[in-house]
Motif scaffolding. Structure first.
Motif, PDB file in Angstrom:
ATOM      1  N   LYS A 219       1.068  -1.187  -0.156  1.00  0.00           N
ATOM      2  CA  LYS A 219       0.082   0.298   0.041  1.00  0.00           C
ATOM      3  C   LYS A 219       0.842   1.388  -0.140  1.00  0.00           C
ATOM      4  O   LYS A 219       1.627   1.808   0.894  1.00  0.00           O
ATOM      5  CB  LYS A 219      -1.028  -0.099   1.000  1.00  0.00           C
ATOM      6  CG  LYS A 219      -1.982  -0.778   1.091  1.00  0.00           C
ATOM      7  CD  LYS A 219      -3.054  -0.640   2.341  1.00  0.00           C
ATOM      8  CE  LYS A 219      -4.513  -1.476   2.210  1.00  0.00           C
ATOM      9  NZ  LYS A 219      -4.917  -1.763   3.669  1.00  0.00           N
ATOM     10  N   GLY A 220       0.697   2.433  -0.832  1.00  0.00           N
ATOM     11  CA  GLY A 220       1.185   3.532  -1.337  1.00  0.00           C
ATOM     12  C   GLY A 220       0.809   4.293  -0.287  1.00  0.00           C
ATOM     13  O   GLY A 220      -0.466   4.051   0.332  1.00  0.00           O
TER      14      GLY A 220
ATOM     15  N   GLU B  76      -2.390   5.721  -0.963  1.00  0.00           N
ATOM     16  CA  GLU B  76      -4.000   4.677  -0.483  1.00  0.00           C
ATOM     17  C   GLU B  76      -4.032   4.565   1.219  1.00  0.00           C
ATOM     18  O   GLU B  76      -5.246   4.459   1.173  1.00  0.00           O
ATOM     19  CB  GLU B  76      -3.264   3.539  -1.492  1.00  0.00           C
ATOM     20  CG  GLU B  76      -4.238   2.570  -0.995  1.00  0.00           C
ATOM     21  CD  GLU B  76      -4.175   1.049  -1.792  1.00  0.00           C
ATOM     22  OE1 GLU B  76      -4.763   0.054  -1.433  1.00  0.00           O
ATOM     23  OE2 GLU B  76      -2.588   0.815  -2.085  1.00  0.00           O
TER      24      GLU B  76
ATOM     25  N   SER C 291      -1.223  14.904  -2.489  1.00  0.00           N
ATOM     26  CA  SER C 291      -0.665  14.543  -3.555  1.00  0.00           C
ATOM     27  C   SER C 291      -0.815  15.790  -4.495  1.00  0.00           C
ATOM     28  O   SER C 291       0.461  16.513  -5.065  1.00  0.00           O
ATOM     29  CB  SER C 291      -1.828  13.414  -3.744  1.00  0.00           C
ATOM     30  OG  SER C 291      -2.472  13.135  -4.273  1.00  0.00           O
TER      31      SER C 291
ATOM     32  N   SER D 184       5.982   4.597  -0.384  1.00  0.00           N
ATOM     33  CA  SER D 184       5.141   3.558  -1.268  1.00  0.00           C
ATOM     34  C   SER D 184       6.021   2.805  -1.559  1.00  0.00           C
ATOM     35  O   SER D 184       6.289   2.273  -1.975  1.00  0.00           O
ATOM     36  CB  SER D 184       5.186   4.899  -2.321  1.00  0.00           C
ATOM     37  OG  SER D 184       3.475   5.443  -2.275  1.00  0.00           O
TER      38      SER D 184
ATOM     39  N   TYR E 285       6.561  -1.095  -1.916  1.00  0.00           N
ATOM     40  CA  TYR E 285       6.267  -1.862  -2.819  1.00  0.00           C
ATOM     41  C   TYR E 285       7.126  -2.764  -2.492  1.00  0.00           C
ATOM     42  O   TYR E 285       7.438  -4.248  -3.418  1.00  0.00           O
ATOM     43  CB  TYR E 285       6.412  -1.170  -3.952  1.00  0.00           C
ATOM     44  CG  TYR E 285       5.354  -0.261  -4.592  1.00  0.00           C
ATOM     45  CD1 TYR E 285       4.079  -0.654  -3.903  1.00  0.00           C
ATOM     46  CD2 TYR E 285       5.167   0.377  -5.180  1.00  0.00           C
ATOM     47  CE1 TYR E 285       2.875   0.784  -4.232  1.00  0.00           C
ATOM     48  CE2 TYR E 285       4.086   1.777  -5.490  1.00  0.00           C
ATOM     49  CZ  TYR E 285       2.696   1.651  -4.248  1.00  0.00           C
ATOM     50  OH  TYR E 285       1.775   2.080  -4.919  1.00  0.00           O
TER      51      TYR E 285
ATOM     52  N   TRP F 115       2.977   8.110  -8.908  1.00  0.00           N
ATOM     53  CA  TRP F 115       2.489   7.364  -7.492  1.00  0.00           C
ATOM     54  C   TRP F 115       1.741   8.128  -6.380  1.00  0.00           C
ATOM     55  O   TRP F 115       0.310   7.199  -5.895  1.00  0.00           O
ATOM     56  CB  TRP F 115       4.104   6.866  -6.928  1.00  0.00           C
ATOM     57  CG  TRP F 115       4.446   5.631  -7.705  1.00  0.00           C
ATOM     58  CD1 TRP F 115       4.309   4.566  -8.248  1.00  0.00           C
ATOM     59  CD2 TRP F 115       5.605   5.383  -7.342  1.00  0.00           C
ATOM     60  NE1 TRP F 115       4.936   4.108  -8.376  1.00  0.00           N
ATOM     61  CE2 TRP F 115       6.311   3.940  -7.900  1.00  0.00           C
ATOM     62  CE3 TRP F 115       6.511   5.409  -5.963  1.00  0.00           C
ATOM     63  CZ2 TRP F 115       7.455   3.493  -7.958  1.00  0.00           C
ATOM     64  CZ3 TRP F 115       7.866   4.935  -6.138  1.00  0.00           C
ATOM     65  CH2 TRP F 115       7.953   3.591  -6.824  1.00  0.00           C
TER      66      TRP F 115
ATOM     67  N   GLU G 208      -1.770   7.010  -6.419  1.00  0.00           N
ATOM     68  CA  GLU G 208      -2.905   6.075  -4.968  1.00  0.00           C
ATOM     69  C   GLU G 208      -3.986   6.727  -4.439  1.00  0.00           C
ATOM     70  O   GLU G 208      -4.966   6.067  -4.473  1.00  0.00           O
ATOM     71  CB  GLU G 208      -1.448   6.060  -4.364  1.00  0.00           C
ATOM     72  CG  GLU G 208      -0.591   4.795  -4.641  1.00  0.00           C
ATOM     73  CD  GLU G 208       1.057   5.310  -4.122  1.00  0.00           C
ATOM     74  OE1 GLU G 208       2.366   4.896  -4.323  1.00  0.00           O
ATOM     75  OE2 GLU G 208       0.969   6.147  -2.937  1.00  0.00           O
ATOM     76  N   SER G 209      -4.123   7.947  -4.624  1.00  0.00           N
ATOM     77  CA  SER G 209      -4.962   8.943  -4.056  1.00  0.00           C
ATOM     78  C   SER G 209      -6.374   8.498  -5.006  1.00  0.00           C
ATOM     79  O   SER G 209      -7.478   9.354  -3.990  1.00  0.00           O
ATOM     80  CB  SER G 209      -4.500  10.523  -3.894  1.00  0.00           C
ATOM     81  OG  SER G 209      -3.446   9.850  -3.307  1.00  0.00           O
TER      82      SER G 209
ATOM     83  N   LYS H 199      -3.979   2.786 -11.006  1.00  0.00           N
ATOM     84  CA  LYS H 199      -2.996   2.686 -10.808  1.00  0.00           C
ATOM     85  C   LYS H 199      -2.569   1.250 -12.318  1.00  0.00           C
ATOM     86  O   LYS H 199      -1.132   0.695 -12.198  1.00  0.00           O
ATOM     87  CB  LYS H 199      -2.471   0.900  -9.958  1.00  0.00           C
ATOM     88  CG  LYS H 199      -2.250   1.722  -8.173  1.00  0.00           C
ATOM     89  CD  LYS H 199      -2.039   0.499  -7.393  1.00  0.00           C
ATOM     90  CE  LYS H 199      -2.016   0.941  -5.617  1.00  0.00           C
ATOM     91  NZ  LYS H 199      -1.966  -0.265  -5.264  1.00  0.00           N
TER      92      LYS H 199
END
Length: 394
Positions: free
Chosen positions: A68-69, A72, A87, A200, A204, A294, A298-299, A303
């Motif tokens: 999870k970034g 997110e 972001s 992030s 990952y 990213w 993610e927000s 993806k």
């Protein structure tokens, strides 16, 4: 931890810390050396602390929340609007950061005898190629290689310059120029993209590791400390390498810079500096783009690669065009970009505050949540960084 585990986990914190030494930081380091010689070394070493404190929290958050970034996590904990606020504000600032990085590549290329209309398209294509790689591990290996080139270049540059005797490494003044340079160094020590990237990238990267959660958190913290030390020591090397340069020398004028460096460090010095400037700017360009895109995707809960590439091009192409159009006015371009980037401390505050709240949440961090004492240190550090940015603007 075994060596095998360390090798498997190594990367995110190191890369983001090396990207902190971007073109703007290099120019600041040159200004430090020109104006004050070794007298700001104490400040650069002191900045290891806030750099570590803020980034360790981002790395810890990523280490615990595998896959999870940061965007997110913020969206799930707070709301999509909050995630977008954090972001998208970073996304806007990064547009002007891109401009400075492309100028760094252009100036470094000119020092090496490569005109901007050749160097900039080449590095733009290379940049697109790198970020289009769909496996993070391959991107990371490339970025580590670029970081090593940068480190080598600036260390060699400092060695060629040699130690300048009778230099004080501690100095404090109330003069306007001194306080501005101190504030500029503090305000630029952490950029918004760094928080998003480390959280992030760590998430990952670590999701494919079978190491225990405890080892992941420990290594993320240790790597962040190592990266912070190396990052600021590189800034010290840049300051030392440019001590003795006349304050009248314009670092963005490749002819002036090349001539001045060759006088104090020998004929090969300008080429080494050019390589260092290009590698620092290019490394930062990639890390900034990844952190920015990213965080935004993610927000938004997206993806897919098409959205990723579209967002990247929306930032990078305008910056590239600006630098290509104003090849004879880099001073004006950089000053304009840095003026707009002066809001970075305020933009930084948004994700940094959210990270501070998240890293204290036991529902998210479990046994690895920050305690009260550590949170006090975190909030004080963040306030000092923001104050440095405010003073620089004033």
């Amino acid at each position: 931890m075994s060596i095998k585990e360390i090798v498997k986990l190594f990367g995110p914190a190191w890369i983001v810390m090396m990207a902190d030494v971007d073109a703007a930081s290099v120019l600041t380091g040159v200004a430090n050396g020109q104006e004050y010689g070794y007298k700001l070394i104490w400040l650069l070493l002191l900045l290891i602390i806030p750099l570590y404190v803020i980034q360790e929290a981002a790395g810890r958050l990523g280490a615990v929340n595998n896959g999870k970034g940061l965007g997110e996590i913020i969206r799930e904990k707070f709301s999509g609007k909050t995630a977008l606020l954090a972001s998208l504000s970073m996304f806007v600032v990064d547009l002007f950061t891109y401009v400075v990085e492309y100028v760094g590549i252009a100036v470094g290329g000119l020092v090496l005898g490569i005109p901007p209309y050749i160097s900039l398209p080449i590095f733009f294509i290379l940049h697109v190629t790198v970020i289009s790689t769909k496996r993070y591990e391959k991107i990371e290996k490339f970025l580590i290689s670029v970081s090593l080139v940068m480190i080598f270049a600036f260390i060699v540059q400092a060695i060629l310059r040699g130690i300048v005797t009778n230099q004080s490494i501690f100095y404090i003044s109330t003069s306007k120029s001194f306080t501005f340079l101190v504030a500029a160094n503090i305000g630029a020590v952490i950029m918004p993209f760094m928080i998003f990237y480390q959280a992030s990238a760590t998430s990952y990267k670590y999701q494919d590791s079978y190491s225990s959660l405890e080892n992941k958190v420990k290594w993320s913290s240790a790597e962040t400390l190592i990266g912070a030390l190396v990052s600021e020591l590189l800034m010290v090397a840049i300051e030392m390498a440019t001590t003795g340069l006349s304050p009248s020398v314009d670092p963005l004028n490749y002819k002036e810079m090349s001539y001045a460096l060759s006088l104090i460090s020998g004929p090969y010095s300008p080429y080494i500096f050019g390589i260092g400037l290009i590698s620092s700017a290019f490394l930062a360009l990639i890390v900034e783009s990844l952190g920015s895109v990213w965080g935004t995707l993610e927000s938004l809960g997206k993806k897919d690669f098409r959205s990723f590439l579209s967002l990247y091009l929306a930032e990078s192409i305008p910056a590239l065009i600006i630098v290509l159009l104003f090849t004879n006015n880099y001073d004006n371009v950089v000053n304009f970009a840095l003026t707009l980037m002066s809001i970075s401390p305020f933009v930084l505050a948004i994700p940094a505050i959210l990270v501070g709240i998240l890293v204290r949440d036991r529902n998210i961090m479990m046994d690895y949540a920050y305690g009260k004492g550590r949170m006090v240190v975190y909030w004080i550090t963040l306030v000092l960084i923001i104050m440095g940015g405010v003073i620089a603007i004033i």
